[in-house]
Design a protein around this motif. Structure first.
Motif, short mmCIF file in Angstrom:
data_model
loop_
_atom_site.label_atom_id
_atom_site.label_comp_id
_atom_site.label_asym_id
_atom_site.label_seq_id
_atom_site.Cartn_x
_atom_site.Cartn_y
_atom_site.Cartn_z
N UNK A 1 0.67 -1.21 -0.02
CA UNK A 1 -0.06 -0.15 0.09
C UNK A 1 0.90 1.05 0.08
N UNK A 2 0.64 2.04 -0.92
CA UNK A 2 1.61 3.29 -1.28
C UNK A 2 0.93 4.59 -0.81
N UNK A 3 1.32 5.38 -0.15
CA UNK A 3 0.61 6.39 0.49
C UNK A 3 1.42 7.73 -0.37
N UNK A 4 0.62 8.41 -0.97
CA UNK A 4 1.37 9.56 -1.65
C UNK A 4 1.10 10.99 -0.85
N UNK A 5 2.06 11.64 -0.53
CA UNK A 5 2.13 12.75 0.27
C UNK A 5 1.85 13.98 -0.66
N UNK A 6 1.19 14.82 -0.21
CA UNK A 6 0.88 16.09 -0.84
C UNK A 6 2.12 17.10 -0.46
N UNK A 7 2.01 18.37 -1.34
CA UNK A 7 3.02 19.30 -1.06
C UNK A 7 2.72 19.93 0.54
#
Length: 60
Positions: free
Chosen positions: A12-18
């Motif tokens: 499970x990959x979590x993408x971080x926003x700016x």
């Protein structure tokens, strides 16, 4: 009949926003390098100038 010894991995990959990115480690490294630079500068200043008279540079 499936082999029960084979484990199925789910990633499970979590993408971080700016706005969620908090670069504390980068700031800590920059601060550490800056402190090392200041300590080295102070050491070299005292090695060079403690115990010596004023240095005159130039030709009169």
């Amino acid at each position: 009949m499936p082999n029960s010894s084979i484990a199925v991995e789910t990633t499970r990959e979590r993408t971080l926003g700016h706005d969620e990115f908090d670069p504390i480690g980068t700031l800590a490294l920059i601060t550490l390098y800056f402190l090392i630079l200041v300590v080295m500068w102070l050491f070299m200043y005292f090695v060079e100038f403690v115990g010596n008279g004023p240095t005159v540079v130039g030709v009169v």
